[in-house]
Design a protein around this motif. Structure first.
Motif, PDB file in Angstrom:
ATOM      1  N   ILE A  46       0.711  -1.079   0.625  1.00 16.17           N
ATOM      2  CA  ILE A  46       0.694   0.063  -0.141  1.00 16.17           C
ATOM      3  C   ILE A  46       1.132   1.331   0.262  1.00 16.17           C
ATOM      4  O   ILE A  46       0.606   1.925  -1.037  1.00 16.17           O
ATOM      5  N   TYR A  47       1.304   1.440   0.982  1.00 13.92           N
ATOM      6  CA  TYR A  47       2.658   2.257   1.260  1.00 13.92           C
ATOM      7  C   TYR A  47       3.632   1.918   1.058  1.00 13.92           C
ATOM      8  O   TYR A  47       3.970   0.614   2.584  1.00 13.92           O
ATOM      9  N   PHE A  48       4.899   2.898   1.658  1.00 13.41           N
ATOM     10  CA  PHE A  48       6.371   2.372   2.324  1.00 13.41           C
ATOM     11  C   PHE A  48       6.876   4.118   2.826  1.00 13.41           C
ATOM     12  O   PHE A  48       6.715   4.561   1.939  1.00 13.41           O
ATOM     13  N   LYS A  55       7.868   9.043   2.593  1.00 14.66           N
ATOM     14  CA  LYS A  55       6.686   8.030   1.877  1.00 14.66           C
ATOM     15  C   LYS A  55       6.566   7.682   0.725  1.00 14.66           C
ATOM     16  O   LYS A  55       6.812   8.546  -0.138  1.00 14.66           O
ATOM     17  N   GLU A  56       6.282   7.059   0.436  1.00 10.70           N
ATOM     18  CA  GLU A  56       6.166   6.248  -1.229  1.00 10.70           C
ATOM     19  C   GLU A  56       4.767   5.456  -1.267  1.00 10.70           C
ATOM     20  O   GLU A  56       4.306   4.859  -0.163  1.00 10.70           O
ATOM     21  N   SER A  65      -3.287   6.483   3.616  1.00  4.06           N
ATOM     22  CA  SER A  65      -2.628   7.636   3.595  1.00  4.06           C
ATOM     23  C   SER A  65      -2.137   7.151   4.803  1.00  4.06           C
ATOM     24  O   SER A  65      -2.294   6.298   5.177  1.00  4.06           O
ATOM     25  N   VAL A  66      -0.520   7.532   4.828  1.00  2.00           N
ATOM     26  CA  VAL A  66       0.436   7.224   5.777  1.00  2.00           C
ATOM     27  C   VAL A  66       0.769   8.520   6.541  1.00  2.00           C
ATOM     28  O   VAL A  66       1.417   8.875   5.631  1.00  2.00           O
ATOM     29  N   LEU A  76      -0.962   3.880   9.330  1.00  2.00           N
ATOM     30  CA  LEU A  76      -1.825   3.727   8.091  1.00  2.00           C
ATOM     31  C   LEU A  76      -2.706   4.298   8.782  1.00  2.00           C
ATOM     32  O   LEU A  76      -4.315   3.489   9.130  1.00  2.00           O
ATOM     33  N   ILE A  77      -3.524   5.343   7.463  1.00  2.00           N
ATOM     34  CA  ILE A  77      -5.208   5.754   7.586  1.00  2.00           C
ATOM     35  C   ILE A  77      -6.079   5.502   6.120  1.00  2.00           C
ATOM     36  O   ILE A  77      -5.828   5.823   5.507  1.00  2.00           O
TER      37      ILE A  77
END
Lengths: 115, 112
Positions: A46-48, A55-56, A65-66, A76-77
């Motif tokens: 999802i994200y990192f 963040k990417e 979103s993060v 993690l949102i």
């Protein structure tokens, strides 16, 4: 013993709610990741984040979103939860240097149900 | 099409049998190949890691990569009930490639 801790094991939320999933690692790792795991689809990124406040997007960032305000914590949102976000969410971390990115340390996961 | 396809299983084998798990991938740029093991209600943990083609052995586990046919295998010899888990293959292009591509996983049950 290395540890990645996810705040909740099970979570039930209503459609439209804002959902926060928290993850903390105690290994001083630079990299942190959020995956979701669905039957037949495997793990999808999802994200990192490779550093604080960095963040990417991963492969499926839409609807998420993060936040990474501290090195050990990655949140993690889900801005407005939807039923198609019902899934197992896995947080992971990895270090730099000789510990390469493929050695991910995972938390035990949060099973999120959106009703 | 997914970048990594994994035999779906599930597999059920008697204790002591050889377990064979397989994945295929489509991106010829992948150079790093991993197997993760995931016990029920736990996160995955790295089991085996190989670079490029060839075999790697670690105790009862052998990982094989054939880049010419884009095929990844994991063999478990003398399987034990404690090997019952879901096994996920994963690939990466480079050492600093944050985006691992995972297979969907194969669930293995070893019967005592």
């Amino acid at each position: 013993d290395v540890k990645v801790t996810q705040s909740s094991r099970y979570l039930v939320k209503r459609t439209g709610e804002k959902v926060f999933l928290e993850c903390v690692q105690d290994m001083d790792h630079e990299n942190m990741f959020w995956y979701r795991q669905d039957p037949g689809l495997g793990l999808r990124l999802i994200y990192f984040s490779y550093d604080v406040k960095m963040k990417e997007k991963g492969d499926i960032p839409e609807g998420y979103s993060v936040s990474r305000e501290k090195k050990e914590r990655f949140s993690l949102i889900l801005e407005s939860a939807s039923t198609n976000q019902t899934s197992m969410y896995l947080c992971a971390s990895s270090g730099q240097g000789e510990v390469t990115n493929e050695k991910l340390f995972f938390g035990s996961g949060t099973q999120l149900s959106v009703l | 099409q997914k970048e990594v396809e994994q035999d779906p299983g599930p597999l059920s084998v008697p204790e002591g049998a050889i377990v064979s798990l397989n994945c295929t991938y489509s991106n010829s740029a992948f150079q790093y190949f991993m197997w993760y093991r995931q016990y029920s209600r736990k996160g995955p943990e790295l089991l085996m890691y190989t670079y490029s083609s060839g075999n790697k052995e670690d105790g009862r586990f052998t990982a094989q990569v054939d880049k010419s046919s884009k095929y990844i295998s994991l063999f478990i010899r003398d399987s034990q009930p404690s090997d019952s888990a879901t096994y996920l293959c994963a690939t990466a292009v480079g050492r600093n490639d944050y985006k691992l591509s995972f297979g969907a996983g194969t669930t293995v049950t070893v019967r005592a």
